[in-house]
Design an enzyme around this catalytic site. Structure first.
Site, PDB file in Angstrom:
ATOM      1  N   HIS A 104       5.944  -1.365 -10.025  1.00 13.91           N
ATOM      2  CA  HIS A 104       4.655  -0.464  -9.751  1.00 13.91           C
ATOM      3  C   HIS A 104       4.442   0.720 -10.681  1.00 13.91           C
ATOM      4  O   HIS A 104       5.689   1.527 -10.585  1.00 13.91           O
ATOM      5  CB  HIS A 104       5.043  -0.066  -8.247  1.00 13.91           C
ATOM      6  CG  HIS A 104       4.347  -1.196  -7.379  1.00 13.91           C
ATOM      7  ND1 HIS A 104       4.012  -0.921  -6.134  1.00 13.91           N
ATOM      8  CD2 HIS A 104       4.128  -2.517  -7.568  1.00 13.91           C
ATOM      9  CE1 HIS A 104       3.656  -2.013  -5.436  1.00 13.91           C
ATOM     10  NE2 HIS A 104       3.781  -3.175  -6.015  1.00 13.91           N
ATOM     11  N   TYR A 144      -0.481   5.302   1.032  1.00 15.10           N
ATOM     12  CA  TYR A 144      -0.064   6.191   1.651  1.00 15.10           C
ATOM     13  C   TYR A 144      -1.234   6.830   2.672  1.00 15.10           C
ATOM     14  O   TYR A 144      -1.880   7.573   1.890  1.00 15.10           O
ATOM     15  CB  TYR A 144       0.658   7.150   1.206  1.00 15.10           C
ATOM     16  CG  TYR A 144       2.065   6.747   0.973  1.00 15.10           C
ATOM     17  CD1 TYR A 144       3.284   7.053   1.639  1.00 15.10           C
ATOM     18  CD2 TYR A 144       2.438   6.166  -0.255  1.00 15.10           C
ATOM     19  CE1 TYR A 144       4.426   6.576   1.295  1.00 15.10           C
ATOM     20  CE2 TYR A 144       3.549   5.787  -0.772  1.00 15.10           C
ATOM     21  CZ  TYR A 144       4.619   5.972  -0.024  1.00 15.10           C
ATOM     22  OH  TYR A 144       5.784   5.605  -0.474  1.00 15.10           O
ATOM     23  N   PRO A 151      11.556   7.790   5.764  1.00 12.62           N
ATOM     24  CA  PRO A 151      11.359   6.808   4.900  1.00 12.62           C
ATOM     25  C   PRO A 151      10.126   7.042   3.922  1.00 12.62           C
ATOM     26  O   PRO A 151       9.845   6.343   2.877  1.00 12.62           O
ATOM     27  CB  PRO A 151      11.016   5.502   5.579  1.00 12.62           C
ATOM     28  CG  PRO A 151      10.903   6.330   6.980  1.00 12.62           C
ATOM     29  CD  PRO A 151      11.575   7.342   7.108  1.00 12.62           C
ATOM     30  N   LYS A 159      13.513   7.130  -0.343  1.00 14.92           N
ATOM     31  CA  LYS A 159      14.611   7.408  -0.913  1.00 14.92           C
ATOM     32  C   LYS A 159      15.931   7.162  -0.344  1.00 14.92           C
ATOM     33  O   LYS A 159      16.962   7.372  -0.904  1.00 14.92           O
ATOM     34  CB  LYS A 159      14.596   9.138  -0.843  1.00 14.92           C
ATOM     35  CG  LYS A 159      13.616   9.900  -1.852  1.00 14.92           C
ATOM     36  CD  LYS A 159      13.666   9.244  -3.200  1.00 14.92           C
ATOM     37  CE  LYS A 159      12.407   9.845  -3.913  1.00 14.92           C
ATOM     38  NZ  LYS A 159      12.297   9.250  -5.263  1.00 14.92           N
ATOM     39  N   TYR A 217       8.797  10.812  -7.049  1.00 10.70           N
ATOM     40  CA  TYR A 217       8.775   9.472  -6.308  1.00 10.70           C
ATOM     41  C   TYR A 217       9.550   8.534  -7.176  1.00 10.70           C
ATOM     42  O   TYR A 217      10.330   7.755  -6.927  1.00 10.70           O
ATOM     43  CB  TYR A 217       7.366   9.240  -6.365  1.00 10.70           C
ATOM     44  CG  TYR A 217       7.116   7.816  -5.486  1.00 10.70           C
ATOM     45  CD1 TYR A 217       6.759   8.158  -4.038  1.00 10.70           C
ATOM     46  CD2 TYR A 217       7.361   6.658  -6.006  1.00 10.70           C
ATOM     47  CE1 TYR A 217       6.635   7.120  -3.009  1.00 10.70           C
ATOM     48  CE2 TYR A 217       6.855   5.562  -4.979  1.00 10.70           C
ATOM     49  CZ  TYR A 217       6.615   5.864  -3.677  1.00 10.70           C
ATOM     50  OH  TYR A 217       6.619   4.801  -2.969  1.00 10.70           O
TER      51      TYR A 217
END
Length: 393
Positions: A72, A201, A293, A297, A385
């Site tokens: 991704h 998200y 979550p 991480k 990220y």
């Protein structure tokens, strides 16, 4: 029994540490209180940073993750009914993450350990740690009605938040920090194609939602629910209806629903224990820290810990120097607190907080609008990220 390193816990952190130590020629035994089937049955995260992929390669267990994992290069942020893509690959000079289920990571590590003939004790009862403030630590456990003892040089506590390792430390020798969030994630796993090829998200007035996946045919979806909510109150139909209500029109149209394979509610918390070393005992992974979550991480922090620990032990046995072991806790915690900050910030940005009301929702939307239109802010999100590199000892 005598070994160089006794590892407590056969989750991905303990198994990866065992494999890395084996590759370095360091003897180790893993002790796990649950059965192997129970460990494999745990449903967990599935977004792997490049650091984790590199460590799996070093351990010789990355073939399936590379073949079946989904690379991704970005994520999508949904707010005010529209999606905005963050190009992580572009903002970080070519870095990406790989979607590959933690269950599959665990399976690969288990099979590699079994193939090497390395010792793992499953279903070990009453595990206890002894003399880890000396140079002759011991691990004791019961199995098949008999008491067994392992003599070792070091103990690696990779047995999670509720494990015996951190609990064995004297309370006055450890400092803990914790934040409990006023909501949880109701998650559903289903054999349906993902609604999008990248993670979504969503920040909505109804609460947070996340569209994720484990493969091209298996999806993992979440919606924010109050802490006191019970999974029994949610039928599959009710879940899909609520998720659909939190998506943008295009995703709503593309959403494929189906029967749930697994459904659960996970509470959200931030937790850190300092330090991460106590004499010959080293904590790693969830035994030392928990993150919400939201930032993906948890597993990656655990693999980073064992990356540092395996390297420090390799230096100790090869060079007869404890300097790297002495730096283990500080190096790990420096990385841990950065990940805690990012996970806290991202959680605070994306979820609906009961106490902030409509004003809080507007502030979040303003920050998200700035985030997706600012090169600097988008770069910061992308860098955190995809994960920070490991430091050298």
């Amino acid at each position: 029994m005598r070994t160089q390193v006794a590892i407590i816990g056969a989750g991905p952190a303990g198994l990866l540490l065992g494999q890395l130590l084996h590759k370095a020629g360091i003897d180790n035994v893993i002790v796990e209180r649950q059965s192997g089937d129970y460990v494999l049955g745990r449903i967990r995260a599935g977004v792997l940073e490049q650091v984790t992929m590199d460590l799996l390669a070093r351990a010789g267990v990355d073939a399936r993750a590379k073949a079946e994992g989904l690379p991704h290069e970005g994520i999508e942020l949904l707010f005010k009914g529209a999606r905005h893509r963050i190009d992580m690959h572009g903002f970080t000079g070519g870095k990406q993450v790989t979607v590959y289920g933690q269950t599959e990571v665990t399976r690969d590590l288990m099979e590699a350990r079994e193939a090497e003939g390395l010792k793992t004790v499953y279903s070990a009862a009453n595990v206890s740690l002894h003399d880890f403030h000396s140079n002759k630590p011991r691990v004791r456990y019961e199995k098949d009605g008999q008491t067994h003892e392992i003599e070792c040089d070091f103990i690696a506590g990779c047995d999670g938040y509720h494990g015996v390792s951190r609990a064995s430390v004297q309370p006055d020798a450890i400092q803990t920090y914790e934040k409990i969030y006023p909501f949880g994630w109701l998650g559903v796993l289903a054999d349906v194609p993902p609604v999008s090829h990248e993670l979504i998200y969503a920040n909505t007035e109804r609460g947070f939602a996340l569209c994720s996946m484990r493969s091209a045919t298996r999806s993992r979806y979440y919606v924010q629910v109050p802490t006191e909510e019970r999974v029994e109150n949610w039928s599959d139909e009710a879940f899909w209806n609520e998720l659909r209500a939190r998506l943008d029109p295009e995703a709503r149209e593309r959403l494929v629903t189906g029967p749930s394979i697994e459904k659960s509610i996970a509470p959200l918390r931030s937790f850190v224990a300092e330090p991460m070393r106590f004499g010959s005992l080293f904590l790693a992974g969830d035994a030392a820290h928990i993150v919400p979550p939201t930032g993906a991480k948890g597993l990656n922090l655990a693999t980073a810990d064992v990356g540092y620990l395996s390297r420090a032990l390799e230096i100790f046995y090869r060079e007869k120097s404890a300097s790297a072991l002495d730096r283990y806790s500080d190096l790990c915690l420096r990385r841990v607190w950065k990940a805690e900050r990012f996970s806290w910030w991202f959680t605070s940005l994306m979820h609906r907080f009961p106490e902030t009301g409509a004003f809080g929702q507007k502030i979040q939307e303003a920050e998200l609008d700035y985030l997706v239109h600012s090169h600097a802010a988008s770069t910061s999100l992308a860098e955190n990220y995809v994960g920070l590199p490991l430091e050298d000892f």
